[in-house]
Design an enzyme around this catalytic site. Sequence first.
Site: not given
Length: 264
Positions: A75, A222
């Site tokens: 992400d 992430h």
Amino acid sequence: MKKATAVKLAAALAVALEVWTVPSGPLRLALVLATIVATVGFFAYVVVSPRAQFLVPSVWQLPSSDPNAIAFTFDDGPDPQWTPRVLDLLALHGARATFFVVGQRAAEHPDLVRRIVAEGHAIGSHTYGHSHGFHFSSARRMRSEIVAGVEAVTAIAGVRPTLFRPPQGLRTPMLRDALRTLDGLVCVTWTERGLDAMGRAASAIVARLERSLRPGAILTLHDGAGLGGTSDRSPTVEALAKLLDLASARGLRCVSLARLTEGA
């Protein structure tokens, strides 16, 4: 609405109505407080839990038809410092993954978006700006934010993303209403997330995800920074290297989530 959910809501309503038949006093007060706590807990679950299906149907694990497959997702990118390192590691292991990119960042780093696609990874939308106020927006404003994120990626990659992940994975009633007007978007959460944006050491990230490193799992990390939490993703990169080694040792194939949208 699923039958099990309807039964739970009916039971909760019955309990709430029963509370008001109890005479005033400590018992009634205790029952009222318990009902309030249960109600708040229920709505917290349906908004926060990655497995909850009440508001927005969401994919939190791979279909059972794909044995020995596991999916890594990333992400908040693309990021010029960290995304290339993540891509290099995935290429080294012959692994495929899925990147939920922020539209504004995709527009700033189009070459990284093209590299993600060129190397066989799936790409999804993570809204346009990943605003901290996204979850407090109206359904109309949410829809505009989602559409802008999808269009930003489409303009660069030449392919419209059909995978969507809301910031923090939260699904509110407003998001439900926004997605109802958008066709072909599959909402994806996760089986487990590494919480790597919280400044965890690589060993802690591995320890958290290792127990979910099994067939069917969707794991979240992430590759982007600066949207909350720490800005250093070197522990993420270090943890990813170890997790990919573990996946290989366990005979797991790292796949993208592209198949989730087949026939959508």
